[in-house]
Design a protein around this motif. Structure first.
Motif, PDB file in Angstrom:
ATOM      1  N   UNK A 307       0.836  -1.210   0.000  1.00 31.47           N
ATOM      2  CA  UNK A 307       0.000   0.000   0.000  1.00 31.47           C
ATOM      3  C   UNK A 307       0.867   1.254   0.000  1.00 31.47           C
ATOM      4  N   UNK A 308       1.910   1.260   0.816  1.00 30.03           N
ATOM      5  CA  UNK A 308       2.794   2.421   0.877  1.00 30.03           C
ATOM      6  C   UNK A 308       3.610   2.566  -0.408  1.00 30.03           C
ATOM      7  N   UNK A 309       4.030   1.438  -0.976  1.00 26.78           N
ATOM      8  CA  UNK A 309       4.762   1.501  -2.249  1.00 26.78           C
ATOM      9  C   UNK A 309       3.849   2.032  -3.354  1.00 26.78           C
ATOM     10  N   UNK A 310       2.601   1.608  -3.334  1.00 24.58           N
ATOM     11  CA  UNK A 310       1.628   2.078  -4.309  1.00 24.58           C
ATOM     12  C   UNK A 310       1.345   3.581  -4.114  1.00 24.58           C
ATOM     13  N   UNK A 311       1.250   4.005  -2.864  1.00 17.44           N
ATOM     14  CA  UNK A 311       1.053   5.435  -2.578  1.00 17.44           C
ATOM     15  C   UNK A 311       2.206   6.257  -3.136  1.00 17.44           C
ATOM     16  N   UNK A 312       3.424   5.713  -2.999  1.00 21.51           N
ATOM     17  CA  UNK A 312       4.594   6.419  -3.523  1.00 21.51           C
ATOM     18  C   UNK A 312       4.512   6.553  -5.049  1.00 21.51           C
TER      19      UNK A 312
END
Length: 553
Positions: A307-312
């Motif tokens: 999720x955090x990688x996707x947000x980035x």
């Protein structure tokens, strides 16, 4: 040997299996036994109580698997060379066994096991580990020269044939740490001459060749391992990383595409996403990570990480847009950041998310909120942070004009980069550090100067000299498409098939895989025509190249 002082940790998500292992260990004379159902519980406990022996399952329910837990603990130095690690697992799939073997545990016991087999493996592992412990102590103290002398003495004194392989393996590892790659290579080659099926020796040989600058030889060996289910994934990841270092992202993507998406680890998934982004294909990175996120919905730790990688990715997409076109991407990014680790009390995760929120606030034009987020507790001290957080912080501090703080964090990130063991994580972190350096802008002026000199040489028809200048600009700033096109044009007009680490045809395919503007597409087409017309040098038939979507004009 006496086991009553050995501190043991058992990590197993099945309560009955956990109790059985504990009982077997009690029967052997162990008295300090702690049991956990997942890596989070173990990590919380191990911060207070060091362990000597770790018995680890692979599948741990809704949490990270055993290999990921061991890697996480090694990264933060909660376990090290002095910790004896064993895996006890039902898994017999080549993919799973391959992952376990790659982190070099002392033993792998497959279920269903006999009590005799489990106890025999525990005894043998601890006996060997105790035998090697003085060397492990030297390694822990970073005294590899002393460790080498100690192991040479043990090899001479050793009278147990079954210990020989472990001693040779450890000596080769120490030689590698001392940058004595040729000697390490000889040891690995000696093992493989006796049996070419010893995987740790084959991986070690590949690594020693690569580190010694013999990249082509290491690539040949890696390619030979892509045919085996047991070794394909690791070999393809390694080949992808090699091509990322060469800035040949389309070729790196091809290797990552040979791995089943469901088999990609989190670091490997991050690597694939960054390969897409390096080609300015943010949409492909987002599609891939959304699919990966959905398939990991049942694993909370994986789900949060993706999720955090996707947000980035959404933040990166917003950065490429005009200010009035960013809102949709930033809205999704905020949702993903907020959803990740919603119930977690981990302060490091909170800081990581806050820096991402600070980037979003700045891109929304809300500088006041950016400063408010940066003023929160813990935001100034990133000594325990991982590189993605540090590079986010570099961008934020640079955005608000504090270049001194950004440079300080860049130095911290570069220092942490040296300590990363996982090669996929190291490659992704290197790409992030490079972006951080780009945001500060120290390398761009230098690259522009090289490019300017190259253009002057090119105008004077000094194509080889122009190529030398364009190459330096490209190495400093490979994501700048103008530098890539200038280098390609210089090489073609100088009639070079290769220059330094660059191959003209590979560079051509690499540029073609990136998103090009209308003007750059036209320029690329002109250069392509020159390649086709210089058949005596490049032997290039455009009609046989299915990867090109541009036709000869």
């Amino acid at each position: 040997m006496s086991f009553n002082k050995v501190k043991v940790a058992v990590v197993e998500d099945n309560g009955m299996a956990r109790a059985n292992i504990r009982n077997h260990l009690l029967d052997m004379g162990f008295s300090h036994i702690s049991c956990f159902s997942n890596g989070r519980e173990l990590k919380a406990n191990i911060k207070r109580n060091k362990i000597d022996l770790l018995l680890m399952d692979f599948h741990l329910g809704l949490y990270k698997n055993g290999v990921e837990v061991v890697q996480d603990l090694q990264k933060v130095k909660l376990i090290d060379e002095r910790t004896c690690v064993m895996f006890v697992t039902y898994d017999r799939l080549p993919l799973i066994i391959g992952q376990i073997v790659n982190i070099h545990p002392e033993a792998v016991v497959t279920k269903p096991y006999t009590i005799h087999n489990l106890q025999k493996n525990v005894r043998n592992c601890l006996y060997l580990h105790t035998f090697l412990l003085p060397i492990y102590e030297n390694m822990y103290d970073d005294n590899y020269s002393k460790a080498l002398k100690s192991i040479d003495a043990l090899i001479v004194a050793n009278k147990k044939p079954k210990f020989r392989s472990a001693l040779i393996k450890l000596k080769a590892h120490i030689l590698t740490k001392l940058n004595r790659f040729g000697e390490a290579r000889e040891l690995y080659s000696g093992i493989l001459e006796r049996s070419d099926k010893v995987l740790w020796a084959r991986w070690g040989l590949i690594q020693s060749l690569f580190l010694d600058g013999k990249v082509e030889q290491s690539e040949e060996l890696l390619t030979s391992l892509t045919d085996s289910q047991l070794t394909n994934g690791k070999a393809c990841e390694w080949l992808a990383r090699i091509n990322v270092e060469k800035n040949q992202y389309s070729k790196a993507e091809q290797y990552m595409g040979k791995i089943n998406e469901g088999e990609l680890s989190i670091p490997a998934s991050q690597l694939k996403a960054h390969i897409f982004q390096a080609q300015n294909r943010c949409d492909d990175a987002i599609k891939f990570l959304e699919k990966k996120r959905e398939s990991n919905r049942s694993n909370r730790e994986h789900f949060d990480e993706i999720s955090l990688e996707l947000a980035r990715c959404y933040i990166f997409e917003a950065e490429q847009r005009l200010a009035n076109e960013r809102q949709a991407s930033l809205k999704v990014a905020k949702y993903l950041i907020g959803a990740a680790g919603r119930k977690s009390l981990d302060p490091e995760l909170t800081i990581r998310k806050d820096y991402m929120h600070a980037i979003v606030a700045f891109l929304e034009g809300n500088e006041k909120k950016t400063h408010e987020v940066l003023a929160r507790k813990g935001m100034g001290d990133l000594r325990n942070a991982e590189i993605p957080t540090i590079t986010d912080a570099i961008h934020v501090w640079q955005n608000i004009g504090n270049t001194a703080k950004a440079k300080e964090l860049l130095e911290l990130g570069e220092e942490k980069l040296k300590q990363i063991e996982d090669e996929n994580e190291k490659t992704v972190s290197s790409m992030l550090i490079a972006k951080g350096a780009d945001s500060i802008g120290e390398r761009k002026p230098q690259a522009l100067e090289y490019n300017k000199n190259g253009l002057q040489k090119y105008a004077a028809k000094e194509f080889l000299e122009a190529t030398k200048q364009f190459y330096q600009a490209y190495i400093l700033f490979p994501r700048e498409i103008a530098f890539s096109l200038n280098l390609l044009q210089g090489m073609v007009d100088a009639e070079l098939l290769d220059y330094e680490k660059m191959n003209t045809l590979e560079l051509l395919k690499e540029i073609q895989s990136r998103q090009l503007s209308h003007v750059n597409k036209k320029r690329f087409g002109d250069i392509l025509n020159r390649v086709v017309n210089k058949n005596h040098i490049y032997h290039y038939d455009i009609s046989k190249d299915a990867s090109l979507n541009l036709t000869k004009t």
